[in-house]
Design an enzyme around this catalytic site. Structure first.
Site, mmCIF file in Angstrom:
data_model
loop_
_atom_site.group_PDB
_atom_site.id
_atom_site.type_symbol
_atom_site.label_atom_id
_atom_site.label_comp_id
_atom_site.label_asym_id
_atom_site.label_seq_id
_atom_site.Cartn_x
_atom_site.Cartn_y
_atom_site.Cartn_z
ATOM 1 N N CYS A 2 0.824 -1.353 0.023
ATOM 2 C CA CYS A 2 -0.001 0.023 0.076
ATOM 3 C C CYS A 2 0.987 1.265 -0.024
ATOM 4 O O CYS A 2 2.085 1.062 0.036
ATOM 5 C CB CYS A 2 -0.896 -0.149 1.178
ATOM 6 S SG CYS A 2 -1.706 -1.583 1.474
ATOM 7 N N ARG A 50 -4.914 1.406 -0.768
ATOM 8 C CA ARG A 50 -4.719 -0.158 -0.653
ATOM 9 C C ARG A 50 -4.598 -0.920 -1.795
ATOM 10 O O ARG A 50 -5.425 -0.448 -2.889
ATOM 11 C CB ARG A 50 -6.097 -0.674 0.089
ATOM 12 C CG ARG A 50 -5.602 -2.101 0.659
ATOM 13 C CD ARG A 50 -6.902 -2.614 1.097
ATOM 14 N NE ARG A 50 -6.400 -4.200 1.820
ATOM 15 C CZ ARG A 50 -7.404 -4.950 2.144
ATOM 16 N NH1 ARG A 50 -8.915 -4.635 2.177
ATOM 17 N NH2 ARG A 50 -7.174 -6.115 2.534
ATOM 18 N N LEU A 51 -3.795 -1.836 -1.757
ATOM 19 C CA LEU A 51 -3.486 -2.730 -2.939
ATOM 20 C C LEU A 51 -4.005 -4.102 -2.224
ATOM 21 O O LEU A 51 -3.028 -4.632 -1.270
ATOM 22 C CB LEU A 51 -2.113 -3.116 -3.460
ATOM 23 C CG LEU A 51 -1.640 -4.194 -4.539
ATOM 24 C CD1 LEU A 51 -2.531 -3.963 -5.619
ATOM 25 C CD2 LEU A 51 -0.175 -4.290 -4.808
ATOM 26 N N ILE A 54 -4.482 -9.916 1.102
ATOM 27 C CA ILE A 54 -5.017 -10.728 2.071
ATOM 28 C C ILE A 54 -6.220 -10.144 2.497
ATOM 29 O O ILE A 54 -6.232 -8.959 2.793
ATOM 30 C CB ILE A 54 -3.950 -11.088 3.004
ATOM 31 C CG1 ILE A 54 -2.788 -11.585 2.384
ATOM 32 C CG2 ILE A 54 -4.598 -11.869 4.397
ATOM 33 C CD1 ILE A 54 -1.576 -12.183 3.380
ATOM 34 N N ASN A 73 1.793 -0.149 5.318
ATOM 35 C CA ASN A 73 2.315 -0.671 3.953
ATOM 36 C C ASN A 73 3.183 -1.865 4.179
ATOM 37 O O ASN A 73 4.060 -1.911 4.863
ATOM 38 C CB ASN A 73 2.904 0.549 3.191
ATOM 39 C CG ASN A 73 3.583 -0.107 2.081
ATOM 40 O OD1 ASN A 73 3.175 -0.994 1.476
ATOM 41 N ND2 ASN A 73 4.954 0.574 1.896
ATOM 42 N N ILE A 289 12.102 -11.375 -19.049
ATOM 43 C CA ILE A 289 12.201 -10.438 -20.308
ATOM 44 C C ILE A 289 13.662 -10.880 -20.902
ATOM 45 O O ILE A 289 14.434 -11.199 -20.397
ATOM 46 C CB ILE A 289 12.129 -9.062 -20.133
ATOM 47 C CG1 ILE A 289 13.355 -8.571 -18.985
ATOM 48 C CG2 ILE A 289 10.831 -8.781 -19.598
ATOM 49 C CD1 ILE A 289 13.466 -7.012 -18.771
ATOM 50 N N SER A 361 10.911 -12.300 -5.806
ATOM 51 C CA SER A 361 11.953 -12.025 -6.551
ATOM 52 C C SER A 361 13.190 -12.571 -5.764
ATOM 53 O O SER A 361 13.262 -13.404 -4.455
ATOM 54 C CB SER A 361 12.481 -10.656 -6.748
ATOM 55 O OG SER A 361 12.737 -10.040 -5.457
ATOM 56 N N GLY A 362 14.412 -12.857 -6.540
ATOM 57 C CA GLY A 362 15.605 -13.552 -5.777
ATOM 58 C C GLY A 362 16.587 -12.467 -5.358
ATOM 59 O O GLY A 362 17.720 -12.705 -5.079
#
Length: 628
Positions: A2, A50-51, A54, A73, A289, A361-362
């Site tokens: 967020c 908000r994204l 959950i 966030n 990509i 991600s790594g």
């Protein structure tokens, strides 16, 4: 994931205009497209975008629980365990998400709650009874938080600088020392900001502001310690390392929205995908990509990993010269950011967002387990330094370095000037130069006389030198990794991932930065991190049962952007124009003829200045946007 913002009056509890808080969060719509909220009370106001990840329909924010209110966030990966513990102590929950854990956790444990959280976060919590504001940031700085004291006595905060800039009382004045830091390091570090008066809450710190008292300095609540060594044989430690990685990956696979992973074909992202596939009953969604240039393209390696683990894999070929994204990046980073791999990170984030809302991600393994090539070089230089007294070494290599030509055009073994200058200096100074972009000598020529006087001796490299000298570690490798975890990781890597992923409303999670994993890696003997020039040695050895050797032991590539070629081709005119830039000239900070000569030398092939030119191009765009 967020965006948060807010205002707090530490003195008199003046009213907070909800529209002002609303404007601050309206400046960050990309961080939360699924909802927004504003809450105010005497002397305080919180905003939230908000994204939803959950408890999609529940857990609105800002969230209040009697006298406690939070805007948050991030993700708390162990929220279910904490929730159960708090319920056993009598807490009653009305939502299913992780936000409410912060309210009950504060009531039960106060600031000590932070030690119990496993996650990435930046949050603000207001305690109406205690009349306090509590700001906190996660251990490693995955999530950002900016704040500033304003002329009306208030303290304003926001996830991004643009949120603070929406407040009319924030003065827009540039900080020259931050420009020096940026030109030296390629990013504005977390202990600086291009806008004077704005601060970034350091990683692993909190700020507790009490009404009626001045705003204090942030307090550290977490530290990584390289001074202890784990006992045990390599095989056992390797198994423990992989098991900790496995636990970190599984904890980050909890989501009520589609989840996937970035897959470059390198060892780090491949390890994450392998462990995700092991834990998942469905095909893992992966994406990569590719580039048309064979030397920059990792699609074949990513494809082999995707086939091995039967992932739902998507690939897109992009142009390596897609510099049209410069303005997009300038908008989302606010401050100048010269890591050109941000272009590719933005592109892979956009590709991932077409199918998922969360991507693993790594990132983090290179810093934790000595994966960067510069660690190998630093170790070799330290061996040479130990052979000669400092005075002798300084005279010998200093003289050679001053007179050795800067042969940017030559094969790498013949480009010895930088190495000679590094060997003449201390190990800390040498490493600080190695992680930099534009060397101190060149910066000195590009700054105006007035700027050099105003800087008063301030140098970007000094923070690295000081951090390494005070690092809790036993050897040179410990100190270099510690400094990178404190500066490079939050300032460059995590800023890049946060801004580019949030630009497309994607939540990025970094399992290899699980704090328990980082703490364990810091205890590993140096030769299990870096052995015979092989970084991440123990990690690769432990993963041999999971990944093929051609993935584990192939040379590291990463996202490569051909910026040097751009400035001899499609961006040559833009480089030449830097010396005539009204924005740069108007600052009075730079020797404009020197900048013109720099661009001309690069274009003619007499010198290699691509990274420095990229820095100035991004600086010009950021200055124009921030200060007009």
């Amino acid at each position: 994931m967020c965006g948060i913002a807010g205002i707090f009056h530490p003195g008199v509890a003046k009213p907070v205009d909800p529209a002002r808080v609303g404007a601050m969060i309206a400046a960050m719509p990309h961080r939360g497209p699924d909802g927004e909220g504003v809450w105010t009370a005497p002397g305080v106001g919180f905003g939230h975008r908000r994204l939803s990840i959950i408890d999609l329909e529940g857990s609105p924010q800002p969230m209040s629980d009697g006298h406690l209110t939070v805007t948050y966030n991030g993700e708390i990966y162990n929220f279910a365990e904490l929730r159960a513990e708090l319920q056993a102590g009598g807490a009653r929950f009305w939502t299913e998400g992780d936000t409410e854990v912060l309210l009950h956790g504060w009531r039960a444990w106060g600031p000590g709650m932070l030690d119990r959280l496993n996650g990435m976060f930046a949050f603000a919590l207001h305690d109406g009874q205690a009349r306090t504001l509590f700001l906190a940031r996660d251990r490693l700085g995955v999530k950002p938080l900016h704040y500033a004291e304003l002329s009306d006595g208030s303290l304003a905060f926001a996830s991004e600088l643009k949120g603070l800039l929406a407040h009319p009382l924030l003065r827009r004045e540039a900080d020259l020392s931050a420009v020096e830091d940026y030109l030296g390091l390629g990013y504005v570090p977390d202990d600086a900001c291009l806008v004077a008066g704005v601060k970034k809450l350091p990683a692993g710190h909190f700020l507790l502001v009490e009404r009626g008292k001045p705003v204090p300095q942030p307090r550290r609540w977490w530290e990584v310690d390289f001074s202890n060594r784990a006992a045990g044989k390599a095989d056992a430690l390797g198994e423990e390392l992989v098991e900790r990685m496995r636990a970190a990956v599984r904890s980050r696979m909890v989501a009520d929205v589609p989840l996937g992973a970035f897959l470059s074909g390198g060892v780090d992202s491949s390890a994450v995908v392998a462990l995700m596939a092991e834990a998942s009953t469905a095909a893992v969604k992966t994406c990569t990509i590719g580039f048309d240039e064979a030397g920059h393209d990792e699609r074949a390696h990513a494809d082999s990993v995707a086939q091995r683990f039967r992932t739902d894999h998507r690939t897109r070929v992009v142009r390596p010269d897609d510099f049209q994204l410069i303005d997009t990046l300038t908008h989302h980073f606010d401050e100048p950011f010269a890591d050109a791999s941000a272009l590719a990170t933005y592109q892979v984030s956009a590709l991932a967002r077409e199918n998922v809302t969360v991507a693993l991600s790594g990132d983090g393994a290179d810093e934790a387990l000595a994966g960067y090539r510069r660690y190998r070089f630093h170790a070799a230089e330290e061996r040479v330094r130990n052979l000669l007294p400092a005075d002798t070494r300084g005279r010998l290599f200093g003289t050679l370095g001053r007179y050795y030509p800067k042969a940017d055009w030559a094969p790498r073994p013949l480009r010895a000037k930088s190495t000679l200058l590094a060997l003449a200096a201390s190990g800390e100074e040498g490493y600080a130069r190695a992680v930099g972009v534009t060397a101190p000598e060149l910066r000195g020529r590009l700054f105006s006389d007035a700027a050099r006087r105003a800087l008063g001796g301030h140098r970007a490299e000094d923070r690295y030198v000081q951090t390494m000298r005070s690092a809790p570690g036993r050897d040179a490798l410990d100190r270099a990794q510690y400094a990178d975890l404190k500066h490079w990781l939050p300032g460059d890597i995590l800023t890049k991932v946060d801004r580019t992923s949030m630009a497309v409303s994607l939540e990025a999670r970094e399992p290899l930065l699980d704090h328990r994993l980082i703490e364990f890696c810091a205890t590993l003997p140096a030769d299990l991190r870096l052995r015979r020039g092989e970084g991440k040695w123990l990690m690769k050895r432990g993963l041999e049962r999971h990944l093929p050797r051609d993935i584990l032991y192939r040379p590291k590539m990463g996202f490569v952007t051909p910026i040097s070629a751009w400035f001899r081709g499609p961006l040559a005119d833009a480089a030449a124009g830097l010396g005539r830039s009204r924005v740069l000239e108007g600052t009075g900070w730079f020797d404009m003829p020197a900048l013109t000569a720099l661009a001309a030398d690069h274009r003619a092939g007499r010198a290699e200045h691509g990274r420095t030119l990229w820095q100035f191009l991004m600086l010009e765009r950021s200055l124009s946007r921030l200060f007009g």
